[in-house]
Design a protein around this motif. Structure first.
Motif, mmCIF file in Angstrom:
data_model
loop_
_atom_site.group_PDB
_atom_site.id
_atom_site.type_symbol
_atom_site.label_atom_id
_atom_site.label_comp_id
_atom_site.label_asym_id
_atom_site.label_seq_id
_atom_site.Cartn_x
_atom_site.Cartn_y
_atom_site.Cartn_z
ATOM 1 N N GLY A 1 0.801 -1.196 0.000
ATOM 2 C CA GLY A 1 0.000 0.000 0.000
ATOM 3 C C GLY A 1 0.849 1.268 0.000
ATOM 4 N N VAL A 2 1.885 1.287 0.816
ATOM 5 C CA VAL A 2 2.765 2.457 0.889
ATOM 6 C C VAL A 2 3.457 2.671 -0.449
ATOM 7 N N THR A 25 10.348 4.756 1.024
ATOM 8 C CA THR A 25 9.211 3.830 1.031
ATOM 9 C C THR A 25 9.576 2.551 1.773
ATOM 10 N N VAL A 29 7.851 1.098 5.272
ATOM 11 C CA VAL A 29 7.315 -0.256 5.414
ATOM 12 C C VAL A 29 8.007 -0.970 6.572
ATOM 13 N N SER A 32 6.781 0.456 9.849
ATOM 14 C CA SER A 32 5.420 -0.007 10.128
ATOM 15 C C SER A 32 5.439 -1.417 10.708
ATOM 16 N N LEU A 121 -4.653 5.124 12.469
ATOM 17 C CA LEU A 121 -4.931 5.205 11.039
ATOM 18 C C LEU A 121 -5.604 6.521 10.649
ATOM 19 N N VAL A 124 -3.931 8.735 8.063
ATOM 20 C CA VAL A 124 -4.154 8.608 6.624
ATOM 21 C C VAL A 124 -5.160 9.660 6.174
ATOM 22 N N GLY A 146 -3.668 2.032 -2.856
ATOM 23 C CA GLY A 146 -2.641 1.955 -1.813
ATOM 24 C C GLY A 146 -3.188 2.323 -0.449
ATOM 25 N N MET A 147 -4.017 3.359 -0.394
ATOM 26 C CA MET A 147 -4.621 3.763 0.879
ATOM 27 C C MET A 147 -5.552 2.676 1.413
ATOM 28 N N VAL A 150 -3.531 0.025 2.962
ATOM 29 C CA VAL A 150 -2.979 0.423 4.261
ATOM 30 C C VAL A 150 -4.047 0.335 5.346
ATOM 31 N N VAL A 151 -5.230 0.850 5.065
ATOM 32 C CA VAL A 151 -6.297 0.942 6.072
ATOM 33 C C VAL A 151 -7.154 -0.323 6.104
#
Length: 162
Positions: A1-2, A25, A29, A32, A121, A124, A146-147, A150-151
């Motif tokens: 996602g990132v 990037t 990751v 995270s 989150l 975001v 991508g978002m 991530v979420v």
């Protein structure tokens, strides 16, 4: 996602900027992943005093920052840290970070990590808002995907539990 979120920003960039963007990037990751392990670990340390955990985190961070200061080129001398408003800004950042770390640690030691992480989150959403309002950025389908990546997993876990 990132990666999908960052990719449109790196298209057409100079090779050195694109390489730096890919490194950033990868760092995001990695951070995270490490954060997720730490947050799960925090929940398992609920029997410890929150202040002890915060002092431990702060001390480990201090060791890494001091090591990085001497290992990497930073372009500033120790003298520059004493000039102007820099010391006050550093104290302000340190205090606000400590207060934030205290409350974050308290949240993860007392609540379920999956539920508490949903609050994290919200960054975001704030990031999207700043992108649109401040930098007039439009989102591509790739960025939106991508978002969602991530979420989405956290939202899915929350929905599945209920």
């Amino acid at each position: 996602g990132v990666y999908l979120i960052q990719q449109p920003l790196l298209e057409g960039a100079a090779p050195s900027i694109a390489a730096a963007g890919r490194l950033a990037t990868a760092a995001a990751v990695g951070a995270s992943f490490c954060s997720s392990i730490a947050m799960i670990g925090l929940h398992r340390l609920s029997h410890l005093d929150v202040r002890a955990i915060v002092v431990h985190f702060s001390f480990v961070s201090l060791l890494f920052v001091v090591a990085a200061f001497f290992v990497f080129d930073h372009g500033a001398s120790l003298e520059a840290l004493r000039e102007g408003t820099t010391p006050y800004q550093l104290i302000g950042v340190g205090l606000s970070a400590t207060i934030g770390q205290f409350f974050l640690t308290k949240a993860f030691t007392t609540g379920e990590p999956a539920k508490v992480s949903v609050v994290g989150l919200t960054q975001v959403g704030f990031g999207m808002l700043f992108d649109v309002l401040l930098w007039h950025r439009a989102f591509t389908p790739q960025t939106v995907l991508g978002m969602i990546l991530v979420v989405g997993p956290t939202a899915w876990m929350m929905w599945r539990r209920s």
